[in-house]
Every structure is written in structure tokens, then in C-alpha cells.
Design a protein around this motif. Structure first.
Motif, PDB file in Angstrom:
ATOM      1  N   LEU A 222       0.789  -1.569   0.215  1.00 46.63           N
ATOM      2  CA  LEU A 222      -0.356   0.226   0.366  1.00 46.63           C
ATOM      3  C   LEU A 222       0.385   1.194   0.266  1.00 46.63           C
ATOM      4  N   ASN A 223       0.260   2.249  -0.240  1.00 42.91           N
ATOM      5  CA  ASN A 223       1.225   3.978  -0.370  1.00 42.91           C
ATOM      6  C   ASN A 223       0.260   4.507   0.908  1.00 42.91           C
ATOM      7  N   TYR A 224       1.512   4.337   2.436  1.00 43.29           N
ATOM      8  CA  TYR A 224       1.218   5.366   3.491  1.00 43.29           C
ATOM      9  C   TYR A 224       1.591   6.624   3.915  1.00 43.29           C
ATOM     10  N   PHE A 225       0.718   6.831   4.182  1.00 43.26           N
ATOM     11  CA  PHE A 225      -0.132   8.388   3.901  1.00 43.26           C
ATOM     12  C   PHE A 225       0.478   8.939   6.032  1.00 43.26           C
ATOM     13  N   PRO A 226       0.733  10.677   5.785  1.00 47.06           N
ATOM     14  CA  PRO A 226       0.306  10.942   6.932  1.00 47.06           C
ATOM     15  C   PRO A 226      -1.490  10.984   7.410  1.00 47.06           C
ATOM     16  N   ALA A 227      -1.983  11.121   8.789  1.00 46.18           N
ATOM     17  CA  ALA A 227      -3.451   9.778   9.261  1.00 46.18           C
ATOM     18  C   ALA A 227      -4.244  11.289   8.048  1.00 46.18           C
ATOM     19  N   ASP A 228      -4.085  12.121   8.663  1.00 46.47           N
ATOM     20  CA  ASP A 228      -5.299  13.742   7.855  1.00 46.47           C
ATOM     21  C   ASP A 228      -5.032  13.076   6.705  1.00 46.47           C
ATOM     22  N   VAL A 229      -3.920  12.952   6.109  1.00 49.31           N
ATOM     23  CA  VAL A 229      -3.725  13.117   4.705  1.00 49.31           C
ATOM     24  C   VAL A 229      -4.510  11.667   4.299  1.00 49.31           C
ATOM     25  N   ALA A 230      -3.794  10.758   4.874  1.00 49.13           N
ATOM     26  CA  ALA A 230      -4.988   9.071   4.746  1.00 49.13           C
ATOM     27  C   ALA A 230      -6.290   9.466   4.087  1.00 49.13           C
ATOM     28  N   GLN A 231      -7.054   9.978   5.476  1.00 47.96           N
ATOM     29  CA  GLN A 231      -8.269  10.111   5.993  1.00 47.96           C
ATOM     30  C   GLN A 231      -8.969  11.701   4.755  1.00 47.96           C
ATOM     31  N   ALA A 232      -7.735  12.134   4.416  1.00 53.05           N
ATOM     32  CA  ALA A 232      -8.381  12.908   3.035  1.00 53.05           C
ATOM     33  C   ALA A 232      -8.415  12.626   1.850  1.00 53.05           C
ATOM     34  N   ILE A 233      -8.054  12.010   1.260  1.00 53.87           N
ATOM     35  CA  ILE A 233      -8.018  10.732  -0.126  1.00 53.87           C
ATOM     36  C   ILE A 233      -9.265   9.488   0.038  1.00 53.87           C
ATOM     37  N   ASN A 234      -8.759   9.147   1.366  1.00 50.68           N
ATOM     38  CA  ASN A 234     -10.614   8.289   1.292  1.00 50.68           C
ATOM     39  C   ASN A 234     -10.971   8.792   1.251  1.00 50.68           C
ATOM     40  N   ASP A 235     -11.925   9.791   2.197  1.00 49.70           N
ATOM     41  CA  ASP A 235     -12.891  10.133   2.208  1.00 49.70           C
ATOM     42  C   ASP A 235     -13.433  10.767   0.638  1.00 49.70           C
ATOM     43  N   LEU A 236     -12.917  10.871  -0.006  1.00 52.94           N
ATOM     44  CA  LEU A 236     -13.107  11.589  -1.898  1.00 52.94           C
ATOM     45  C   LEU A 236     -12.469  10.376  -2.424  1.00 52.94           C
ATOM     46  N   PHE A 237     -12.899   9.252  -2.224  1.00 52.33           N
ATOM     47  CA  PHE A 237     -13.613   7.751  -3.471  1.00 52.33           C
ATOM     48  C   PHE A 237     -15.324   8.312  -3.037  1.00 52.33           C
ATOM     49  N   VAL A 238     -15.989   7.136  -3.758  1.00 51.48           N
ATOM     50  CA  VAL A 238     -17.471   8.153  -4.621  1.00 51.48           C
ATOM     51  C   VAL A 238     -18.182   6.494  -4.359  1.00 51.48           C
ATOM     52  N   PRO A 239     -18.737   5.795  -2.987  1.00 51.16           N
ATOM     53  CA  PRO A 239     -18.817   6.389  -1.890  1.00 51.16           C
ATOM     54  C   PRO A 239     -17.508   6.531  -0.891  1.00 51.16           C
ATOM     55  N   PRO A 240     -18.126   6.911  -0.501  1.00 51.07           N
ATOM     56  CA  PRO A 240     -15.812   7.517   1.093  1.00 51.07           C
ATOM     57  C   PRO A 240     -15.903   5.804   1.233  1.00 51.07           C
ATOM     58  N   ALA A 241     -14.252   5.812   1.743  1.00 51.27           N
ATOM     59  CA  ALA A 241     -13.694   4.738   2.316  1.00 51.27           C
ATOM     60  C   ALA A 241     -14.035   4.478   3.611  1.00 51.27           C
ATOM     61  N   VAL A 242     -13.917   3.658   3.863  1.00 56.51           N
ATOM     62  CA  VAL A 242     -14.182   4.030   5.846  1.00 56.51           C
ATOM     63  C   VAL A 242     -12.634   3.202   6.228  1.00 56.51           C
ATOM     64  N   TYR A 243     -12.467   3.819   7.110  1.00 60.95           N
ATOM     65  CA  TYR A 243     -11.514   2.871   8.235  1.00 60.95           C
ATOM     66  C   TYR A 243     -11.453   1.647   9.011  1.00 60.95           C
ATOM     67  N   GLY A 244     -10.489   1.199   8.511  1.00 62.07           N
ATOM     68  CA  GLY A 244     -10.784  -0.346   8.911  1.00 62.07           C
ATOM     69  C   GLY A 244      -9.786  -1.293  10.291  1.00 62.07           C
ATOM     70  N   GLY A 245      -9.008   0.493  10.737  1.00 58.70           N
ATOM     71  CA  GLY A 245      -8.100  -0.413  11.772  1.00 58.70           C
ATOM     72  C   GLY A 245      -6.981  -0.440  11.862  1.00 58.70           C
ATOM     73  N   GLU A 246      -5.847  -0.166  12.330  1.00 59.03           N
ATOM     74  CA  GLU A 246      -4.454  -0.667  11.960  1.00 59.03           C
ATOM     75  C   GLU A 246      -3.540   0.125  10.352  1.00 59.03           C
ATOM     76  N   GLY A 247      -4.535   1.290  10.435  1.00 62.45           N
ATOM     77  CA  GLY A 247      -3.799   1.846   9.383  1.00 62.45           C
ATOM     78  C   GLY A 247      -4.935   1.757   8.197  1.00 62.45           C
ATOM     79  N   THR A 248      -5.850   0.588   8.035  1.00 53.70           N
ATOM     80  CA  THR A 248      -6.115   0.688   6.279  1.00 53.70           C
ATOM     81  C   THR A 248      -7.322   0.826   6.384  1.00 53.70           C
ATOM     82  N   PHE A 249      -7.978   1.171   5.418  1.00 55.11           N
ATOM     83  CA  PHE A 249      -9.071   1.691   4.802  1.00 55.11           C
ATOM     84  C   PHE A 249      -9.942   1.206   3.920  1.00 55.11           C
ATOM     85  N   ALA A 250     -11.165   0.275   4.224  1.00 51.95           N
ATOM     86  CA  ALA A 250     -12.220  -0.549   3.553  1.00 51.95           C
ATOM     87  C   ALA A 250     -13.289   0.122   2.831  1.00 51.95           C
ATOM     88  N   VAL A 251     -13.202   0.318   0.986  1.00 52.98           N
ATOM     89  CA  VAL A 251     -13.872   0.932   0.386  1.00 52.98           C
ATOM     90  C   VAL A 251     -14.845  -0.331  -0.519  1.00 52.98           C
TER      91      VAL A 251
END
Length: 335
Positions: A222-251
Motif C-alpha cells: 500500500l501507499n502510507y501517508f500521514p493520517a490526516d492526508v490518508a483520511q482526506a484521500i479516502n473521503d474522496l472515494f465515491v462512496p467514501p472509504a471507511v477506516y478499517g483499523g491498523e491504518g487501513t481503509f475499506a472501500v
């Protein structure tokens, strides 16, 4: 073996290795789930009073003997390359790979003097010439990687670039020196400083004018970015990705990913949209099929992993230039 630019040690599982759980309790070898192990000893001799000791971010660890072995890769034979045969491991394999082909630089080697890993410290560390350094005595001091989900389009080339890969214009940037444990700066990881990062979808866009330094690592998925950057990117999926724990997101596997561009060497290098959702991780739920997002939150270093590298040609130049080059592939239209 996994070609790993994020590690400098080349190692194979010894046929007599001890498989451990994370509490270091011994288990049957089959529990570690590696491919075929290496039978025999070092043809060039074992190095007395020296061993390998690697700890990974996830809590796994490896210990092994150090010695010299002839290694042949891509038709190039490197005589008496220092490497390790693993004697104990808490890491888990995938039933296929048997070790790591370490492509990192000298500052990332993990050899220590003595025989007891519990006594290892920066004072007992002993750098050695890894594969990319010894190989450079026979060929041009660089290697290149062209990854794809299509095995027939995936290549690693030593001393040049694959002849059957075509690209657009290259972006070039220096490899940054780094400091470990407060010590002097030198070349350790393949670290770069991007110009910026831009993320957008049909409704919004954001720009980080000066992202933190990032490591280019073929051994990280995966690509690993600072938490606020990773959250902002995952929020822009349509529909948004959701935090899945241990740094990863589910979409949702059928979600529309945002456009993500990394500014490198004055050029915008886009992450292939197909790399931002990993179909091989699909899990079916009553709410639909979910996959892992290609962007995760880091717990330390920011990393450009395979989800960035796919559909690019990336050159690791370890000559005196110490630079990296990135270009989008044109030998097949990216999906």
C-alpha cells in the motif's frame, strides 16, 4: 524471492529454521507458510561471530547466520555475496516466496557482531556491501522496476531498463540522505521529497504544497501517508472509504476512486486509478463487496508502495548520481 527496495539484506529460509509465533514460542515450520527452504550451508563459508537481526513494523522478526554465497539473477552471477540463512522467524509467508532479494543500500543492512541477538545495538551493528553494491562492479549501477497486475508485463531489470517497456518522459529527483537513531545522515532508504500532492474528484480537490519525505518501497503493497492526508484521500472515494483499523481503509470494490497525483521532479505522476482499490482483497458482506483501499495511514514513515509503482517504470540509480526516475508506461493503456 521478493525483490525488496525497502530492505538491503538478502536472505533465504534455512531448511532447519525455527518457526516462532509473535511471543517467540516455537511452532511447526508449516505454520510460517514459506515456500521451499534452502538446503545446505554457505558455499563461500559462514562468517564467524556475525548474524542478521531484522525487526519489521508489524512486530515480526528474523534472525539468521551470515555467510557468502554465489547469487545469480537475470543471468548475472555475483560471487561470494554476503547474505543470510534464516535460523528463526516469526514472520508469515504466503506459501510461495522463500526469502528476500534485498535491493537497498549499505546503510540499511542489519548485520551485528556477536552471537546473541538480545545484545544487538547500534554499537554492534556492522554494515556490509549489499547486492546492489557488489553487482555494480559488473554492470551499470542501477536497476529498474516495471510492475503490473499482468505477470507478462511485470519486469525487473539490472543495469538498465527492460527493452520491451515504453514510457513517456521521465521525472528525475535525488535520493535523500537520512539519519537513523540520531546518527549522521547517509544513504539508507530510497527516500525522495515530492514537490506536492494533489487529490480531486468531480466535486472537490485538495493540494498539499509540500508533502513529507517518502520512501519508494517495492516490498510494501500500500501507499502510507500521514493520517490526516490518508483520511482526506479516502473521503474522496465515491462512496467514501471507511477506516478499517491498523491504518487501513475499506472501500466498496465498485467505488469511484479520486485522482491522486504526486509531484516529482517538476512533473505530476498520477497513481493509476485501478491501483487505489485492491480487488484481490475483496470480502463479501450483506452491504456489498468491500476491498482494501490503496491508501493507508502511516505509523511512522510515509511510503510509496506497489499501489503507486504499478504501471510506472521506476529507475533506482545507485551511481554517484544517487537519483530516482519515474515515467508512466505507454506500452499498454492503463485501466
Amino acid at each position: 524471492m521478493i525483490p525488496d527496495s525497502g530492505s538491503a539484506d538478502t536472505w533465504l529460509m534455512s531448511s532447519t529454521f525455527q518457526c516462532l509465533d509473535r511471543s517467540h514460542n516455537q511452532q511447526d515450520q508449516i505454520a510460517c507458510n514459506f515456500g521451499p527452504s534452502f538446503t545446505g550451508n554457505f558455499s563461500g563459508g559462514r562468517i564467524a561471530d556475525e548474524h542478521m537481526n531484522i525487526s519489521y513494523g508489524g512486530g515480526d522478526s528474523l534472525n539468521g547466520d551470515m555467510g557468502y554465497e554465489d547469487i545469480t539473477v537475470a543471468g548475472i552471477t555475483i560471487p561470494k555475496q554476503q547474505m543470510s540463512l534464516v535460523t528463526s522467524a516469526s514472520i508469515r509467508g504466503n506459501g510461495i516466496f522463500s526469502g528476500i532479494l534485498g535491493l537497498g543500500m549499505r546503510g540499511l543492512t542489519t548485520s551485528y557482531t556477536g552471537s546473541n541477538p538480545a545484545n544487538d545495538s547500534p554499537a554492534t551493528a556492522k554494515e556490509y556491501a549489499p547486492l546492489v553494491e557488489t553487482m555494480s562492479k559488473k554492470i551499470a549501477p542501477l536497476f529498474s522496476v516495471a510492475m503490473s497486475r499482468d505477470d507478462n508485463r511485470s519486469f525487473i531489470s539490472f543495469g538498465g531498463v527492460p527493452p520491451n517497456v515504453t514510457t513517456g518522459e521521465f521525472a528525475t529527483t535525488p535520493i535523500r540522505q537520512m539519519s537513523m537513531n540520531g546518527g549522521p545522515k547517509h544513504y539508507i532508504y530510497y527516500g525522495i521529497m515530492p514537490d506536492n500532492m494533489k487529490v480531486s474528484n468531480t466535486e472537490a480537490n485538495q493540494t498539499w504544497p509540500r508533502p513529507v519525505g517518502m520512501l519508494v518501497d517495492t516490498g510494501t503493497t500500500l501507499n502510507y501517508f500521514p493520517a490526516d492526508v490518508a483520511q482526506a484521500i479516502n473521503d474522496l472515494f465515491v462512496p467514501p472509504a471507511v477506516y478499517g483499523g491498523e491504518g487501513t481503509f475499506a472501500v466498496r470494490c465498485d467505488a469511484v476512486p479520486p485522482r491522486v497525483e504526486i509531484g516529482i521532479g517538476g512533473k505530476a505522476i498520477p497513481i493509476n486509478p485501478s491501483n487505489l482499490i485492491l480487488p484481490e482483497t475483496k470480502q463479501s458482506t450483506p452491504d456489498g463487496d468491500y476491498c482494501i483501499s490503496g491508501v493507508a495511514a502511516n505509523a511512522g514513515l510515509s511510503i510509496l508502495g506497489d499501489a503507486f509503482l504499478e504501471e510506472l517504470l521506476v529507475v533506482f540509480d545507485v551511481s554517484d548520481k544517487k537519483q530516482m526516475k519515474f515515467a508512466q508506461r505507454t506500452d499498454k493503456t492503463a485501466q
